[in-house]
Design a protein around this motif. Sequence first.
Motif, PDB file in Angstrom:
ATOM      1  N   ASP A 217      -0.580   5.455  31.995  1.00 34.60           N
ATOM      2  CA  ASP A 217      -1.854   6.160  32.025  1.00 34.60           C
ATOM      3  C   ASP A 217      -1.862   7.392  31.124  1.00 34.60           C
ATOM      4  OD1 ASP A 217      -0.117   7.712  33.458  1.00 34.60           O
ATOM      5  OD2 ASP A 217      -1.342   7.841  35.279  1.00 34.60           O
ATOM      6  N   GLN A 218      -0.794   7.576  30.344  1.00 38.76           N
ATOM      7  CA  GLN A 218      -0.744   8.691  29.400  1.00 38.76           C
ATOM      8  C   GLN A 218      -1.239   8.242  28.032  1.00 38.76           C
ATOM      9  OE1 GLN A 218       2.705  11.587  29.783  1.00 38.76           O
ATOM     10  NE2 GLN A 218       3.667   9.715  30.523  1.00 38.76           N
ATOM     11  N   SER A 219      -1.714   9.191  27.249  1.00 39.26           N
ATOM     12  CA  SER A 219      -2.150   8.880  25.884  1.00 39.26           C
ATOM     13  C   SER A 219      -0.954   8.924  24.943  1.00 39.26           C
ATOM     14  CB  SER A 219      -3.201   9.896  25.425  1.00 39.26           C
ATOM     15  OG  SER A 219      -2.602  11.181  25.261  1.00 39.26           O
ATOM     16  N   LEU A 220      -1.139   8.342  23.772  1.00 38.52           N
ATOM     17  CA  LEU A 220      -0.083   8.374  22.766  1.00 38.52           C
ATOM     18  C   LEU A 220       0.271   9.809  22.409  1.00 38.52           C
ATOM     19  CD1 LEU A 220       1.776   7.119  20.633  1.00 38.52           C
ATOM     20  CD2 LEU A 220      -0.212   6.929  19.115  1.00 38.52           C
ATOM     21  N   GLU A 221      -0.740  10.665  22.281  1.00 41.09           N
ATOM     22  CA  GLU A 221      -0.499  12.059  21.915  1.00 41.09           C
ATOM     23  C   GLU A 221       0.352  12.771  22.960  1.00 41.09           C
ATOM     24  OE1 GLU A 221      -3.367  10.513  21.743  1.00 41.09           O
ATOM     25  OE2 GLU A 221      -3.675  10.450  19.571  1.00 41.09           O
ATOM     26  N   GLU A 222       0.086  12.503  24.234  1.00 36.05           N
ATOM     27  CA  GLU A 222       0.861  13.132  25.314  1.00 36.05           C
ATOM     28  C   GLU A 222       2.312  12.670  25.290  1.00 36.05           C
ATOM     29  OE1 GLU A 222      -2.458  13.828  28.844  1.00 36.05           O
ATOM     30  OE2 GLU A 222      -1.682  11.800  28.491  1.00 36.05           O
ATOM     31  N   VAL A 223       2.502  11.383  25.084  1.00 38.12           N
ATOM     32  CA  VAL A 223       3.865  10.829  25.044  1.00 38.12           C
ATOM     33  C   VAL A 223       4.617  11.373  23.829  1.00 38.12           C
ATOM     34  CG1 VAL A 223       5.207   8.708  24.808  1.00 38.12           C
ATOM     35  CG2 VAL A 223       3.214   8.760  26.317  1.00 38.12           C
ATOM     36  N   MET A 224       3.927  11.458  22.688  1.00 42.62           N
ATOM     37  CA  MET A 224       4.554  11.974  21.468  1.00 42.62           C
ATOM     38  C   MET A 224       4.955  13.435  21.629  1.00 42.62           C
ATOM     39  SD  MET A 224       2.246  10.338  18.398  1.00 42.62           S
ATOM     40  CE  MET A 224       2.731  11.693  17.331  1.00 42.62           C
ATOM     41  N   GLU A 225       4.099  14.218  22.255  1.00 37.52           N
ATOM     42  CA  GLU A 225       4.396  15.639  22.428  1.00 37.52           C
ATOM     43  C   GLU A 225       5.703  15.831  23.196  1.00 37.52           C
ATOM     44  OE1 GLU A 225       2.370  19.734  24.255  1.00 37.52           O
ATOM     45  OE2 GLU A 225       1.292  17.817  24.373  1.00 37.52           O
ATOM     46  N   LYS A 226       5.900  15.068  24.259  1.00 32.17           N
ATOM     47  CA  LYS A 226       7.137  15.156  25.027  1.00 32.17           C
ATOM     48  C   LYS A 226       8.327  14.648  24.215  1.00 32.17           C
ATOM     49  CE  LYS A 226       4.797  14.600  29.482  1.00 32.17           C
ATOM     50  NZ  LYS A 226       4.600  13.717  30.668  1.00 32.17           N
ATOM     51  N   MET A 227       8.109  13.588  23.439  1.00 27.34           N
ATOM     52  CA  MET A 227       9.188  13.012  22.643  1.00 27.34           C
ATOM     53  C   MET A 227       9.705  14.000  21.602  1.00 27.34           C
ATOM     54  SD  MET A 227       9.127   9.516  20.354  1.00 27.34           S
ATOM     55  CE  MET A 227       8.044  10.223  19.096  1.00 27.34           C
ATOM     56  N   PHE A 228       8.785  14.689  20.924  1.00 28.24           N
ATOM     57  CA  PHE A 228       9.197  15.616  19.870  1.00 28.24           C
ATOM     58  C   PHE A 228       9.715  16.951  20.426  1.00 28.24           C
ATOM     59  CE2 PHE A 228       6.780  12.799  16.983  1.00 28.24           C
ATOM     60  CZ  PHE A 228       7.760  12.642  16.008  1.00 28.24           C
ATOM     61  N   GLN A 229       9.723  17.070  21.734  1.00 24.51           N
ATOM     62  CA  GLN A 229      10.449  18.190  22.340  1.00 24.51           C
ATOM     63  C   GLN A 229      11.921  17.862  22.498  1.00 24.51           C
ATOM     64  OE1 GLN A 229       8.418  18.999  26.044  1.00 24.51           O
ATOM     65  NE2 GLN A 229       6.592  19.805  25.046  1.00 24.51           N
ATOM     66  N   VAL A 230      12.250  16.562  22.397  1.00 23.01           N
ATOM     67  CA  VAL A 230      13.633  16.103  22.539  1.00 23.01           C
ATOM     68  C   VAL A 230      14.260  15.770  21.187  1.00 23.01           C
ATOM     69  CG1 VAL A 230      15.101  14.263  23.508  1.00 23.01           C
ATOM     70  CG2 VAL A 230      13.252  15.250  24.880  1.00 23.01           C
TER      71      VAL A 230
ATOM     72  N   ASN B 175       0.853  -1.186   0.000  1.00 26.85           N
ATOM     73  CA  ASN B 175       0.000   0.000   0.000  1.00 26.85           C
ATOM     74  C   ASN B 175       0.889   1.237   0.000  1.00 26.85           C
ATOM     75  OD1 ASN B 175      -1.773   2.094   0.397  1.00 26.85           O
ATOM     76  ND2 ASN B 175      -2.553   1.392   2.362  1.00 26.85           N
ATOM     77  N   PRO B 176       1.022   1.914  -1.139  1.00 20.70           N
ATOM     78  CA  PRO B 176       1.922   3.072  -1.228  1.00 20.70           C
ATOM     79  C   PRO B 176       1.508   4.241  -0.348  1.00 20.70           C
ATOM     80  CG  PRO B 176       0.567   2.901  -3.203  1.00 20.70           C
ATOM     81  CD  PRO B 176       0.339   1.642  -2.416  1.00 20.70           C
ATOM     82  N   GLU B 177       0.281   4.221   0.150  1.00 25.72           N
ATOM     83  CA  GLU B 177      -0.200   5.306   1.003  1.00 25.72           C
ATOM     84  C   GLU B 177       0.245   5.147   2.463  1.00 25.72           C
ATOM     85  OE1 GLU B 177      -1.653   7.907  -0.390  1.00 25.72           O
ATOM     86  OE2 GLU B 177      -1.423   6.836  -2.294  1.00 25.72           O
ATOM     87  N   GLN B 178       0.802   4.006   2.795  1.00 24.85           N
ATOM     88  CA  GLN B 178       1.244   3.785   4.172  1.00 24.85           C
ATOM     89  C   GLN B 178       2.371   4.740   4.542  1.00 24.85           C
ATOM     90  OE1 GLN B 178       0.443   1.868   6.900  1.00 24.85           O
ATOM     91  NE2 GLN B 178      -1.462   1.437   5.819  1.00 24.85           N
ATOM     92  N   GLN B 179       2.310   5.243   5.760  1.00 23.38           N
ATOM     93  CA  GLN B 179       3.296   6.195   6.254  1.00 23.38           C
ATOM     94  C   GLN B 179       4.166   5.482   7.283  1.00 23.38           C
ATOM     95  OE1 GLN B 179       2.096  10.455   6.897  1.00 23.38           O
ATOM     96  NE2 GLN B 179       2.558   9.993   9.015  1.00 23.38           N
ATOM     97  N   PRO B 180       5.386   5.080   6.905  1.00 29.07           N
ATOM     98  CA  PRO B 180       6.192   4.258   7.816  1.00 29.07           C
ATOM     99  C   PRO B 180       6.802   5.012   8.996  1.00 29.07           C
ATOM    100  CG  PRO B 180       7.406   4.703   5.797  1.00 29.07           C
ATOM    101  CD  PRO B 180       6.029   5.248   5.594  1.00 29.07           C
ATOM    102  N   ILE B 181       6.911   6.335   8.900  1.00 31.83           N
ATOM    103  CA  ILE B 181       7.588   7.116   9.936  1.00 31.83           C
ATOM    104  C   ILE B 181       6.590   7.968  10.706  1.00 31.83           C
ATOM    105  CG2 ILE B 181       9.296   8.947  10.336  1.00 31.83           C
ATOM    106  CD1 ILE B 181      10.794   7.915   7.880  1.00 31.83           C
ATOM    107  N   LEU B 182       6.758   7.992  12.015  1.00 32.04           N
ATOM    108  CA  LEU B 182       5.894   8.795  12.883  1.00 32.04           C
ATOM    109  C   LEU B 182       6.297  10.265  12.785  1.00 32.04           C
ATOM    110  CD1 LEU B 182       3.656   8.422  15.072  1.00 32.04           C
ATOM    111  CD2 LEU B 182       5.498   8.417  16.762  1.00 32.04           C
ATOM    112  N   HIS B 183       5.297  11.128  12.603  1.00 30.52           N
ATOM    113  CA  HIS B 183       5.518  12.570  12.528  1.00 30.52           C
ATOM    114  C   HIS B 183       4.923  13.245  13.762  1.00 30.52           C
ATOM    115  CE1 HIS B 183       7.025  12.738   8.353  1.00 30.52           C
ATOM    116  NE2 HIS B 183       6.312  11.633   8.225  1.00 30.52           N
ATOM    117  N   ALA B 184       5.342  14.460  13.995  1.00 36.57           N
ATOM    118  CA  ALA B 184       4.852  15.179  15.164  1.00 36.57           C
ATOM    119  C   ALA B 184       3.357  15.464  15.053  1.00 36.57           C
ATOM    120  CB  ALA B 184       5.634  16.487  15.340  1.00 36.57           C
ATOM    121  N   LYS B 185       2.880  15.645  13.826  1.00 36.91           N
ATOM    122  CA  LYS B 185       1.464  15.938  13.600  1.00 36.91           C
ATOM    123  C   LYS B 185       0.991  15.233  12.337  1.00 36.91           C
ATOM    124  CE  LYS B 185       1.797  20.559  15.705  1.00 36.91           C
ATOM    125  NZ  LYS B 185       1.634  22.009  15.475  1.00 36.91           N
ATOM    126  N   ASN B 186      -0.329  15.174  12.192  1.00 35.21           N
ATOM    127  CA  ASN B 186      -0.971  14.669  10.970  1.00 35.21           C
ATOM    128  C   ASN B 186      -0.555  13.248  10.617  1.00 35.21           C
ATOM    129  OD1 ASN B 186      -2.160  17.257  10.627  1.00 35.21           O
ATOM    130  ND2 ASN B 186      -0.299  17.995   9.619  1.00 35.21           N
TER     131      ASN B 186
END
Length: 320
Positions: free
Chosen positions: A93-106, A62-73
Motif C-alpha cells: 500500500d506504499q507508493s514507489l516514492e515512499e519505498v525509494m525514500e527509505k531505500m536511499f536512506q540505506v 534510445n540513448p536518452e534512456q536512464q538505466p539506473i534509478l536515482h534518488a531524485k529526478n
Amino acid sequence: QLNRKICLTTILVFIIITSRLCPLILCQFLHDSVSSSFRPCSCSDGCISDPKGSIWFSGRYNPEQQPILHAKNNNFDPDSLAWWLGLQRSGNDQSLEEVMEKMFQVISPPTVDTGPVHTRCRKCAVVGNSGNLRGSGLGKLIDSHSFIIRMNKAVTRGFEKDVGNRTTHHFLYPESAVDVEHGVNLVLLPFKLRDLEWLTSALSTGHIRMTYMRVKDRVGADKDKVLVVNPVFFKYVHDHWTEHHGRYPSTGMLAIVFALHTCDQVSVFGYGADKQGNWHHYWEENRYAGAFRKTGVHSADFETEVIHTLNKEGKIKLYP
C-alpha cells in the motif's frame, strides 16, 4: 653563381610543393580533429552509441534512456510505471516514492557514469550461466574486460579457466540473491515494488523473509556500491527489444541492454544451449533439454534472435 641558381630553384620547388600539400595536410588534420571530438568513445574499432552502421539498432536504441534509478529526478513515464507496477502484485500500500525514500536512506546514491565519454573506451563482458561455457577456456578473456557482469547464482570458484574469477557487477533479484564480494556492485533487478523493500531490509534490519517465496533475509554487499535498475527501463526493453514477446524480459536480456547503455563495447558469453542443445547452468550436471528454456514469462527463442541480430549488426560480440 651556379650554386645560387640551384639554391633558388630548390627553394622555388619547395614552395610550390608545400603550397599544394599544406591545404591537404591541414584539411586532413581538421577532419581528424573534428571526427575525434564527435566520436562517442575512444575505442578504435567502434562504439555502441555511434548511430552509424545499423538502421535496425538505431530504431531500437534510445540513448536518452536512464538505466539506473536515482534518488531524485527519474522522470518516470506514467504508462511505463503503471505497466511495471502491474507485473507482479505484491499487496503493497506504499507508493514507489515512499519505498525509494527509505531505500536511499540505506544505500548511497549511484555514482556510475552511464553516458558515453569520447575519451573513454569501456569494454564490458556480460557473462550468462549457460552450460556452453564448460570447457570454453574463455576465463582470461572474460577477466580482461573493464566491467564484468554476472547474474543470479553465478559460480566462479572451480570454473575460473572457463568463466574467469573477476566480477564488477552482479545482477540479482530477491529470489536469486547471493552475497556479493567486497568491491562488487550489487545490481538489483526490481520486478516488483516488494523487491525494493527487500533490498532496504536485506541491507539493514533483515525483517523481510518472504516475497512470493522464502528469500534471504540479509545479503552481503557494500551499501555504497548498490545500483537499482530503473523500473521504466524494463518497459523500454519490453517495448523496443523483446517487442512484447513474453510478459517481461529475462534477467539475461535486461543485463545485455543495460550493458548497451553503460558500455562502449560489449562482449557476451554463456548464453544459449550447449553443443548438445541442452539448456543448463555450467556448474550443474542436470543436462535436460529445455530445463530452464521456457519459464512461462519469457520468450527464450525471441530473445535469442535479438541477441544474434545484435551480433550480426556489430553491436555486440557473441561468443558461442
